[in-house]
Design a protein around this motif. Sequence first.
Motif, PDB file in Angstrom:
ATOM      1  N   THR A 166      27.725  31.367  42.045  1.00 26.31           N
ATOM      2  CA  THR A 166      27.356  30.439  43.104  1.00 26.31           C
ATOM      3  C   THR A 166      25.943  29.958  42.820  1.00 26.31           C
ATOM      4  OG1 THR A 166      26.592  32.310  44.430  1.00 26.31           O
ATOM      5  CG2 THR A 166      28.835  31.520  44.849  1.00 26.31           C
ATOM      6  N   SER A 167      25.564  28.831  43.386  1.00 26.73           N
ATOM      7  CA  SER A 167      24.239  28.271  43.096  1.00 26.73           C
ATOM      8  C   SER A 167      23.110  29.198  43.520  1.00 26.73           C
ATOM      9  CB  SER A 167      24.083  26.896  43.765  1.00 26.73           C
ATOM     10  OG  SER A 167      24.238  27.021  45.154  1.00 26.73           O
ATOM     11  N   ASP A 193      36.138  27.746  41.160  1.00 25.15           N
ATOM     12  CA  ASP A 193      36.496  26.388  41.583  1.00 25.15           C
ATOM     13  C   ASP A 193      35.270  25.583  41.987  1.00 25.15           C
ATOM     14  OD1 ASP A 193      39.170  26.859  41.112  1.00 25.15           O
ATOM     15  OD2 ASP A 193      39.709  27.071  43.227  1.00 25.15           O
ATOM     16  N   GLN A 194      34.366  26.193  42.726  1.00 20.79           N
ATOM     17  CA  GLN A 194      33.189  25.475  43.195  1.00 20.79           C
ATOM     18  C   GLN A 194      32.181  25.238  42.077  1.00 20.79           C
ATOM     19  OE1 GLN A 194      31.822  27.705  46.616  1.00 20.79           O
ATOM     20  NE2 GLN A 194      33.373  26.797  47.948  1.00 20.79           N
ATOM     21  N   ALA A 195      32.063  26.186  41.162  1.00 22.75           N
ATOM     22  CA  ALA A 195      31.086  26.032  40.073  1.00 22.75           C
ATOM     23  C   ALA A 195      31.525  24.933  39.110  1.00 22.75           C
ATOM     24  CB  ALA A 195      30.902  27.356  39.332  1.00 22.75           C
ATOM     25  N   ARG A 215      37.293  31.092  44.400  1.00 16.76           N
ATOM     26  CA  ARG A 215      36.428  30.125  45.064  1.00 16.76           C
ATOM     27  C   ARG A 215      35.153  29.863  44.248  1.00 16.76           C
ATOM     28  NH1 ARG A 215      36.166  32.146  50.113  1.00 16.76           N
ATOM     29  NH2 ARG A 215      34.321  33.353  49.671  1.00 16.76           N
ATOM     30  N   VAL A 216      34.560  30.919  43.694  1.00 19.28           N
ATOM     31  CA  VAL A 216      33.343  30.759  42.885  1.00 19.28           C
ATOM     32  C   VAL A 216      33.624  29.878  41.674  1.00 19.28           C
ATOM     33  CG1 VAL A 216      31.687  31.971  41.400  1.00 19.28           C
ATOM     34  CG2 VAL A 216      32.252  32.900  43.657  1.00 19.28           C
ATOM     35  N   ALA A 256      37.367  17.980  38.911  1.00 19.76           N
ATOM     36  CA  ALA A 256      36.547  19.149  39.247  1.00 19.76           C
ATOM     37  C   ALA A 256      35.062  18.925  38.972  1.00 19.76           C
ATOM     38  CB  ALA A 256      37.033  20.365  38.466  1.00 19.76           C
TER      39      ALA A 256
END
Length: 152
Positions: A75-76, A17-19, A14-15, A107
Amino acid sequence: MPVTDADLLVRAVRVVDQAGVGLLATVDAEGRPHARWMSAVSSDRLRTLHTLSAKETRKMDQLASNPLVCWVFSTSDMTDTVQLMGRMKVHNHGLAAQRVWDELARAVRTYAAGPLSDDAHLEMVVLETIIERIEITSPALKIFAPRSIALA
């Protein structure tokens, strides 16, 4: 209840993919580290990670002398940080480059505004990291020292 490796792997995926953008570290022929921000994608639960590079770069020279790399994503708010250690392979297939470009475009919109390259002479290659080890820190989960995740 303790946090399992499976839980941490889901969190790490998840980290990343989101970053969408991570810090790629390489080592040159003299043993000096070099790091740069790069977009990357994984479609196989962090077994591999893909990005693109122009063929004629310092990074490519560094990878030729030492294919071991480390990626860092977070993560941010820095509550989770993921390190991916592995070995980089270079693929010179045009269709593979287009496929990775398309994935990166979905992405990370910031870097994907234009075509694969506006320079017809710029040869792009796919960089594939074969991930050998994942480490995660997560103050939110009270994991302050990196915890390695086994890749079965």
